[in-house]
Motif scaffolding. Structure first.
Motif: not given
Length: 155
Positions: A26-38
């Motif tokens: 997810x980070x590599x695709x430029x999306x949000x940091x799952x740990x911070x957002x969800x």
């Protein structure tokens, strides 16, 4: 070369590795940091996979090299109008990821082929996925074709 790389079903004790690879993807695709957002996403992901595994409706595959996991991908059976009303099962491939230092060796293809084989063995008539720009060539080479599907974002 993929010599020495084993593509196999994941084991329940490898869930934390799957979660790390899912976050890295997810980070590599430029999306949000799952740990911070969800907050709590890791527990929900694990619980979701556990529920589907109880119904034999999901499988994740890992690529293992010298005891280390270097790639993953999942597939699950969809429950939708076609599967319920018409009895036509379909599957969805998700989270295909290979660590950067192990790319361009055919591992994503091997993981996806394992997922498609699982779907076939589980009576699915079609397999869908969502391709990143870099993954599109991998999937097209395996026979996936673009569809007419569209999306409307409510956010």
């Amino acid at each position: 070369s993929t010599d020495g790389v084993l593509v196999r079903p994941f084991r329940a004790d490898e869930m934390s590795s799957l979660l790390e690879m899912r976050r890295a993807m997810t980070l590599e695709l430029g999306d949000e940091d799952l740990d911070k957002e969800y907050d709590g996403w890791r527990q929900r992901f694990s619980g979701y996979v556990d529920e589907l595994r109880a119904d034999d409706a999901v499988m994740f595959f890992v690529a293992e090299l010298d005891g280390a996991l270097v790639g993953m991908g999942g597939v699950y059976k969809l429950r939708n109008h076609r599967s319920v009303i018409y009895g036509v099962a379909s599957a969805y491939v998700t989270s295909v990821y290979v660590a950067p230092e192990h790319r361009r060796l055919g591992l994503a293809s091997r993981i996806t082929q394992a997922a498609v084989a699982w779907a076939r063995e589980h009576g699915c008539a079609v397999v869908r996925l969502r391709a990143s720009a870099t993954g599109r060539r991998v999937y097209e080479a395996l026979g996936f074709t673009p569809t007419e599907e569209m999306e409307f974002r409510l956010e």
